[in-house]
Design an enzyme around this catalytic site. Structure first.
Site, PDB file in Angstrom:
ATOM      1  N   HIS A  18       0.839  -1.204   0.000  1.00 51.17           N
ATOM      2  CA  HIS A  18       0.000   0.000   0.000  1.00 51.17           C
ATOM      3  C   HIS A  18       0.875   1.256   0.000  1.00 51.17           C
ATOM      4  O   HIS A  18       0.579   2.232  -0.680  1.00 51.17           O
ATOM      5  CB  HIS A  18      -0.936  -0.001   1.219  1.00 51.17           C
ATOM      6  CG  HIS A  18      -1.943  -1.115   1.179  1.00 51.17           C
ATOM      7  ND1 HIS A  18      -3.277  -0.894   0.958  1.00 51.17           N
ATOM      8  CD2 HIS A  18      -1.806  -2.446   1.291  1.00 51.17           C
ATOM      9  CE1 HIS A  18      -3.913  -2.059   0.956  1.00 51.17           C
ATOM     10  NE2 HIS A  18      -3.041  -3.011   1.161  1.00 51.17           N
ATOM     11  N   ASP A 108      -5.813   5.881   1.497  1.00 52.37           N
ATOM     12  CA  ASP A 108      -5.979   4.489   1.103  1.00 52.37           C
ATOM     13  C   ASP A 108      -7.425   4.093   1.395  1.00 52.37           C
ATOM     14  O   ASP A 108      -7.932   4.373   2.492  1.00 52.37           O
ATOM     15  CB  ASP A 108      -5.010   3.637   1.941  1.00 52.37           C
ATOM     16  CG  ASP A 108      -4.928   2.212   1.444  1.00 52.37           C
ATOM     17  OD1 ASP A 108      -5.987   1.557   1.327  1.00 52.37           O
ATOM     18  OD2 ASP A 108      -3.811   1.755   1.180  1.00 52.37           O
ATOM     19  N   SER A 308       2.761  -6.315  -7.731  1.00 53.73           N
ATOM     20  CA  SER A 308       3.661  -7.191  -8.490  1.00 53.73           C
ATOM     21  C   SER A 308       3.165  -7.346  -9.923  1.00 53.73           C
ATOM     22  O   SER A 308       3.948  -7.328 -10.872  1.00 53.73           O
ATOM     23  CB  SER A 308       3.768  -8.563  -7.821  1.00 53.73           C
ATOM     24  OG  SER A 308       4.465  -8.443  -6.599  1.00 53.73           O
TER      25      SER A 308
HETATM   26  C1  UDX Z   1      -0.924  -7.047  -0.684  1.00 54.78           C
HETATM   27  C2  UDX Z   1      -1.800  -8.168  -1.252  1.00 54.78           C
HETATM   28  O1  UDX Z   1      -1.217  -9.438  -1.069  1.00 54.78           O
HETATM   29  C3  UDX Z   1      -2.144  -7.950  -2.657  1.00 54.78           C
HETATM   30  O2  UDX Z   1      -2.967  -9.020  -3.127  1.00 54.78           O
HETATM   31  C4  UDX Z   1      -2.850  -6.649  -2.818  1.00 54.78           C
HETATM   32  O3  UDX Z   1      -3.184  -6.457  -4.172  1.00 54.78           O
HETATM   33  C5  UDX Z   1      -1.941  -5.531  -2.298  1.00 54.78           C
HETATM   34  O4  UDX Z   1      -1.569  -5.791  -0.965  1.00 54.78           O
HETATM   35  P1  UDX Z   1       1.605  -7.889  -1.198  1.00 54.78           P
HETATM   36  O5  UDX Z   1       1.206  -9.282  -0.888  1.00 54.78           O
HETATM   37  O6  UDX Z   1       2.727  -7.353  -0.461  1.00 54.78           O
HETATM   38  O7  UDX Z   1       0.379  -6.883  -1.141  1.00 54.78           O
HETATM   39  O8  UDX Z   1       1.963  -7.923  -2.774  1.00 54.78           O
HETATM   40  P2  UDX Z   1       2.175  -6.792  -3.843  1.00 54.78           P
HETATM   41  O9  UDX Z   1       0.917  -6.063  -4.103  1.00 54.78           O
HETATM   42  O10 UDX Z   1       2.791  -7.482  -4.993  1.00 54.78           O
HETATM   43  O11 UDX Z   1       3.211  -5.761  -3.200  1.00 54.78           O
HETATM   44  C6  UDX Z   1       4.517  -6.098  -2.827  1.00 54.78           C
HETATM   45  C7  UDX Z   1       5.432  -4.903  -3.015  1.00 54.78           C
HETATM   46  O12 UDX Z   1       6.669  -5.212  -2.364  1.00 54.78           O
HETATM   47  C8  UDX Z   1       5.743  -4.615  -4.473  1.00 54.78           C
HETATM   48  O13 UDX Z   1       5.661  -3.235  -4.720  1.00 54.78           O
HETATM   49  C9  UDX Z   1       7.176  -5.118  -4.666  1.00 54.78           C
HETATM   50  O14 UDX Z   1       7.950  -4.351  -5.558  1.00 54.78           O
HETATM   51  C10 UDX Z   1       7.748  -5.027  -3.271  1.00 54.78           C
HETATM   52  N1  UDX Z   1       8.757  -6.079  -3.052  1.00 54.78           N
HETATM   53  C11 UDX Z   1       8.408  -7.389  -2.989  1.00 54.78           C
HETATM   54  C12 UDX Z   1      10.067  -5.700  -2.901  1.00 54.78           C
HETATM   55  O15 UDX Z   1      10.414  -4.509  -2.982  1.00 54.78           O
HETATM   56  N2  UDX Z   1      10.988  -6.672  -2.675  1.00 54.78           N
HETATM   57  C13 UDX Z   1      10.707  -7.992  -2.617  1.00 54.78           C
HETATM   58  O16 UDX Z   1      11.624  -8.793  -2.400  1.00 54.78           O
HETATM   59  C14 UDX Z   1       9.350  -8.369  -2.772  1.00 54.78           C
END
Ligand code: UDX
Length: 411
Positions: A18, A108, A308
């Site tokens: 977020h 948000d 992602s």
């Molecule tokens: C959560 C929910 O899981 C997701 O379904 C929803 O849409 C948004 O909130 P998350 O699970 O963390 O988020 O996944 P994602 O939305 O992909 O966000 C992860 C963030 O962390 C991305 O911006 C990615 O660039 C970052 N990241 C991830 C890193 O910087 N390093 C890493 O090693 C892994």
């Protein structure tokens, strides 16, 4: 008082998936001449790096340890609402007599109480959706349990969505007149879309320690489009059984791999770890954008979190979708069936993706029959994403309209 410079407070929910898009939005508003203040919790404020936007702490009532300190999710959200409303109001008061009083809160969409704070001061309120517009409209139409989040969407001044019109065009048309929906994404730092990565180009917030430039140095040694990048985002902890099958699948695929596994203690089979050598690199956290933008990466095994998906799509990386929960299965469906930029794994009767299935999907995306079409589509969407946020593109125009309104607004 006529506002000298529109001043917007951007308020994220304090989780990695977020913070990233909202911070990026704040930076984009600042680059267009607005004053933007990023108001985030004490626990997360120390991880924010931003030179062009102001940063102010607000309180969720758990200043030392954040969410993890709270006895339950319910208790956390209630505390955030009570203490957060008060501390958010204090920031607005702080700027009230300055030459840039706050004229809008972009919050948000999980933090609906921020709209009451905006109304209390007679300023604009805008919600930002951190899921796709398609997923949000589905929740809105069918899920009573989260109606509260969406109940006020027709009363808000703007509903910003981290997506772009071309990506979800049918949905955008269908929602016309229902919500004040404005597509402003993808909130991926422009430097990555232009492939000119330098300076203040990252999101500027990492709640975990990244592994220096080890990943990039390792990727530099690999041929173009040869590496599989595996990550399940910031919230999902994969079970040891699943980790074992991913390890088997990666080994059987005969591809090099870079695997982010946040909590890898004892999850990976010892024989696998001992046999990795130069073929693979396992890290606990990395700069995902930097990795996805690297020319050596040819496939992204993803849990399909919305950030992602947008990052992989904007950087043109074909995907193997391994959705876990919430919006992820829907995102995976779009990846495979609508945008056609990857394939989705089939799980077994216990909900596990077995190694053989993963190997087949990786090979299909990288070298199989569908791979040419997938790569063509991935390049097409990369170009469309870049166009949407470039000068005159659909998202850029939408942001310009908002900025113009803010520059005229009264604080
Ligand atoms: C959560 C929910 O899981 C997701 O379904 C929803 O849409 C948004 O909130 P998350 O699970 O963390 O988020 O996944 P994602 O939305 O992909 O966000 C992860 C963030 O962390 C991305 O911006 C990615 O660039 C970052 N990241 C991830 C890193 O910087 N390093 C890493 O090693 C892994």
């Amino acid at each position: 008082m006529e506002n000298q410079r529109g001043h917007v407070i951007v308020l994220p929910y304090p989780a990695q998936g977020h913070i990233n898009p909202l911070l990026q939005f704040a930076k984009r508003l600042a680059s267009k001449g607005l004053e933007a203040t990023f108001a985030t919790t004490h626990y997360t404020v120390k991880s924010i790096q931003a030179t062009t936007v102001g940063v102010e702490p607000i309180s969720d009532g758990f200043d030392e340890g954040g969410f993890k300190q709270a006895p339950s999710v319910k208790a956390y959200l209630e505390s955030f609402k009570t203490v957060g409303s008060r501390t958010l109001a204090e920031i607005i008061v702080k700027y009230k007599d300055s030459d840039s009083p706050v004229c809008c809160i972009v919050y948000d969409s999980l933090l609906i109480w921020a709209l009451d704070v905006a109304r209390q001061f007679g300023i604009y309120g805008a919600a930002m959706l951190t899921n796709s517009a398609s997923v949000c409209s589905m929740y809105w139409q069918i899920n009573q349990a989260i109606l509260e989040k969406f109940g006020c969407l027709n009363k808000i001044d703007w509903v910003f969505c981290n997506s772009f019109e071309e990506l979800e065009d049918e949905l955008v048309k269908a929602m016309l007149g229902l919500w004040p929906l404005v597509m402003i994404g993808p909130m991926v730092p422009s430097a990555y879309l232009d492939q000119q990565i330098a300076g203040d180009s990252a999101y500027g917030a990492s709640l975990w320690k990244q592994t220096g430039d080890e990943c990039i140095r390792w990727l530099d040694k690999k041929p173009e489009n040869s590496v599989v990048y595996v990550s399940f985002g910031s919230m999902t902890d994969i079970a040891a059984k699943q980790a074992e099958q991913i390890a088997l699948g990666l080994k059987a695929s005969n591809k090099s791999f870079l695997w982010v596994i946040k909590d890898n203690e004892n999850k990976l089979p010892v024989e696998f770890v001992n046999s990795i050598g130069e073929t693979g690199l396992v890290v606990t956290w990395c700069n995902q954008l930097e990795v996805l933008a690297h020319q050596a990466v040819g496939c992204f095994i993803t849990h399909c979190g919305w950030n992602s998906i947008l990052e992989g799509l904007s950087l043109g990386v074909p995907m193997v979708a391994v959705p876990q929960w919430s919006d992820q299965p829907t995102n995976a469906k779009f990846v495979e069936e609508v945008w056609k930029i990857g394939v989705r794994v089939r799980k077994d009767e216990n909900g596990i993706v077995i190694g053989e299935e993963l190997k087949m999907c990786v090979n299909e995306v990288m070298d199989g029959e569908k791979s040419k079409e997938i790569k063509r589509n991935a390049s097409k969407w990369r170009e469309l994403a870049k166009k949407a946020v470039s000068v005159g593109g659909s998202s850029d125009r939408n942001i310009d309209e908002f900025v113009a309104k803010m520059l005229k607004a009264e604080g």
